[in-house]
Enzyme design. Structure first.
Site, short mmCIF file in Angstrom:
data_model
loop_
_atom_site.label_atom_id
_atom_site.label_comp_id
_atom_site.label_asym_id
_atom_site.label_seq_id
_atom_site.Cartn_x
_atom_site.Cartn_y
_atom_site.Cartn_z
N GLU A 144 0.82 -1.20 0.00
CA GLU A 144 0.00 0.00 0.00
C GLU A 144 0.86 1.26 0.00
O GLU A 144 0.58 2.22 -0.72
CB GLU A 144 -0.92 0.00 1.23
CG GLU A 144 -1.93 -1.15 1.26
CD GLU A 144 -1.42 -2.36 2.02
OE1 GLU A 144 -2.24 -3.05 2.65
OE2 GLU A 144 -0.19 -2.63 1.97
N TRP A 194 17.51 -41.68 -12.93
CA TRP A 194 16.44 -40.68 -12.78
C TRP A 194 15.13 -41.25 -13.31
O TRP A 194 15.11 -41.80 -14.41
CB TRP A 194 16.77 -39.39 -13.52
CG TRP A 194 18.01 -38.75 -13.01
CD1 TRP A 194 19.26 -38.81 -13.55
CD2 TRP A 194 18.13 -37.95 -11.83
NE1 TRP A 194 20.16 -38.10 -12.79
CE2 TRP A 194 19.48 -37.56 -11.71
CE3 TRP A 194 17.23 -37.52 -10.84
CZ2 TRP A 194 19.95 -36.77 -10.67
CZ3 TRP A 194 17.71 -36.75 -9.82
CH2 TRP A 194 19.04 -36.37 -9.74
N THR A 248 16.36 -41.32 2.84
CA THR A 248 16.64 -40.57 1.61
C THR A 248 18.02 -39.93 1.67
O THR A 248 18.76 -39.91 0.69
CB THR A 248 15.56 -39.50 1.39
OG1 THR A 248 14.31 -40.14 1.18
CG2 THR A 248 15.88 -38.63 0.20
N LEU A 250 19.88 -30.56 -1.39
CA LEU A 250 18.65 -29.84 -1.03
C LEU A 250 18.76 -28.33 -1.22
O LEU A 250 18.16 -27.56 -0.49
CB LEU A 250 18.24 -30.16 0.42
CG LEU A 250 18.03 -31.64 0.77
CD1 LEU A 250 17.53 -31.78 2.20
CD2 LEU A 250 17.09 -32.31 -0.20
N HIS A 275 6.76 -39.60 3.98
CA HIS A 275 5.53 -39.28 3.26
C HIS A 275 4.34 -40.03 3.85
O HIS A 275 3.26 -39.47 4.06
CB HIS A 275 5.69 -39.65 1.78
CG HIS A 275 6.51 -38.68 1.01
ND1 HIS A 275 6.99 -38.95 -0.25
CD2 HIS A 275 6.95 -37.43 1.29
CE1 HIS A 275 7.68 -37.91 -0.70
NE2 HIS A 275 7.67 -36.98 0.23
#
Length: 369
Positions: free
Chosen positions: A56, A174, A200, A208, A306
Site C-alpha cells: 500500500e 532418474w 533418503t 537440497l 511421506h
C-alpha cells in the site's frame, strides 16, 4: 465475456504480490496493491523486501496526490498495527483513499478484521472478497501458517507410471527427465524449508539446494533432516553449511557420537519427542518449523516420511512428477506404513493441476475439503 474491472485490478495486484515471494524471507506475506482513479491506474506496488514498505505504501507513494478519492485494490487486508513499518490503514486514510477492495482478510491474530474495521470507521468504503479464490491460492502458505499454526506441507516425489519412487535395489536417478527436475527446483525456491528423512539422505546424499532456477530466493531454504537414531554421518553436501543452513531433528535415542559430529559440522540439532513408530514426532517437527518462520515446507521423502505425514493428516499438498517407466511391484512405494483396510477409509486429496513438463507430467493434489 468482459471481465469486471474490479477483478482485473485485483489480478494485477496478485501479480505484483507474487513478484515479492522469492525476495521475502520469514513470515511476511507477498501482498500487491493497485490504486485506480477515474478508471486509470495511478499507483501500484508490491511488498518485496524484508522490513521494506508494504504494498500500500509503495502504491501510495507512486500515486502521490492522485491517491485522493481513488480505490485501492489490495490482495490482503491492510494491517492496523505497528511492526517494522507503520500501519497501512493509517497510510490509506491519510492519503484520502475513498474505497478499499480487499481480496481476503488476514488470518494473523494481530489483524483478523481490525484493518477492515479501522478503514470503515474512518468513513472509507470497504469491499471484501473480490477474486478471493485466486488471492487465497496466491497467499495459501502464509494464510495456512497463521490459521493452522504450522507450515503448509507439500509432499513432492518423482514416480513411475505404476507409482514407484525407486527400483527394487533403491535406485531412483532418474525416474523423470531434466525438465521435471528443474521444475522441482522451482518448488524448492518457493519453499522456506526442504525436508528429508534419514533413508533418503543415506541413499541420495542430497544437497537440497536451489539450482537450475532463476531468480534464486533471497535466502536459501532451510535444509531439514529427520533422523531419530543418528544414522546419517556428518559428511556430504547436506553438511556444507556455508551453502545453506542445516537443521537436524532427532530424538533422545540418537547416537551421542552422531549428534556431536552433526554439531561439529555446523548443523543445528534439535531434540524432539519420538513417534510410536520410532521416528521423530512429525507434529512437533512442524511446530518447530512454524516457530522458525517457515511458511511452506517441501517434503522430498522418503516413503516412510511421506506415509507418516499422510497418515497423520499433515500432508496439505502432493506434487507428483510422473515419468514414463514402470518399476514393478517390488519397487519402493510413494507412501510407506499406511494401513487402509477398505476403500471408504482411503486418504483423499483433490486434483488441482495437471501439466506437461518436458517428457513427464506434473500432477498436483491438495487436501480434500
Amino acid at each position: 465475456m468482459v471481465e469486471h474491472p474490479d477483478v482485473t485490478a485485483m489480478r494485477r495486484a496478485i501479480e505484483l504480490g507474487e513478484r515479492g515471494r522469492l525476495s521475502l524471507s520469514g513470515t511476511d506475506p507477498w501482498v500487491g496493491c493497485v490504486l485506480v482513479a477515474d478508471g486509470q491506474v495511478v499507483g501500484e506496488g508490491g511488498h518485496d523486501r524484508d522490513g521494506g514498505p508494504h504494498a500500500e505504501a509503495v502504491a501510495l507513494e507512486q500515486a502521490g496526490r492522485r491517491a485522493r478519492g481513488s480505490t485501492a485494490y489490495v490482495t490482503l487486508e491492510p494491517c492496523n498495527h505497528e511492526a517494522r513499518t507503520p500501519p497501512c490503514t493509517e497510510a490509506l486514510i491519510s492519503a484520502g483513499v475513498a474505497c478499499v477492495v480487499v481480496g481476503v482478510t488476514d488470518a494473523d491474530p494481530r489483524v483478523q478484521g481490525e484493518g477492515v474495521d479501522r478503514l470503515r470507521n474512518a468513513g472509507i468504503t470497504v469491499e471484501v472478497g473480490v477474486a478471493a479464490t485466486e488471492v487465497f491460492d496466491s497467499l495459501r502458505p502464509y494464510l495456512h501458517h497463521r490459521a493452522a499454526g504450522r507450515p503448509w506441507c507439500v509432499l513432492k516425489a518423482a514416480v513411475s507410471l505404476d507409482g514407484r519412487t525407486a527400483a527394487v535395489d533403491g535406485t531412483s536417478q532418474w525416474i523423470t527427465g531434466p525438465d521435471a527436475r528443474a521444475d522441482g527446483h522451482r518448488l524448492r525456491a518457493l519453499s522456506d524449508a526442504v525436508v528429508v528423512g534419514s533413508g533418503t539422505a543415506l541413499a541420495d546424499r542430497p544437497a537440497l539446494t536451489v539450482r537450475d532456477f532463476d531468480p534464486r530466493p533471497s535466502e536459501p531454504p532451510l535444509r531439514v533432516l529427520l533422523d531419530a537414531r543418528g544414522r546419517v554421518p556428518a559428511v556430504g553436501p547436506l553438511f556444507e553449511v556455508d551453502v545453506a543452513p542445516t537443521l537436524i531433528m532427532t530424538t533422545a535415542a540418537a547416537d551421542p557420537d552422531a549428534v556431536r559430529e552433526w554439531k561439529g559440522a555446523g548443523a543445528e540439532v534439535v531434540e524432539l519427542e519420538g513417534s510410536p513408530a520410532g521416528g521423530v514426532d512429525l507434529e512437533s517437527a512442524l511446530r518447530v518449523l512454524h516457530e522458525r518462520r517457515v511458511l511452506q515446507a517441501l517434503v522430498e521423502g522418503g516413503a516412510a516420511v511421506h506415509g507418516s505425514l499422510a497418515a497423520a493428516d499433515l500432508a496439505d499438498e502432493v506434487v507428483l512428477y510422473v515419468g514414463g517407466s514402470a518399476l514393478g511391484p517390488g519397487g519402493r512405494p510413494l507412501f510407506d506404513g499406511l494401513s487402509v483396510p477398505t476403500l471408504s477409509d482411503a486418504l483423499r486429496w483433490s486434483l488441482t493441476d495437471v501439466a506437461r513438463v518436458g517428457t513427464d507430467a506434473r500432477i498436483t493434489w491438495r487436501r480434500a475439503v
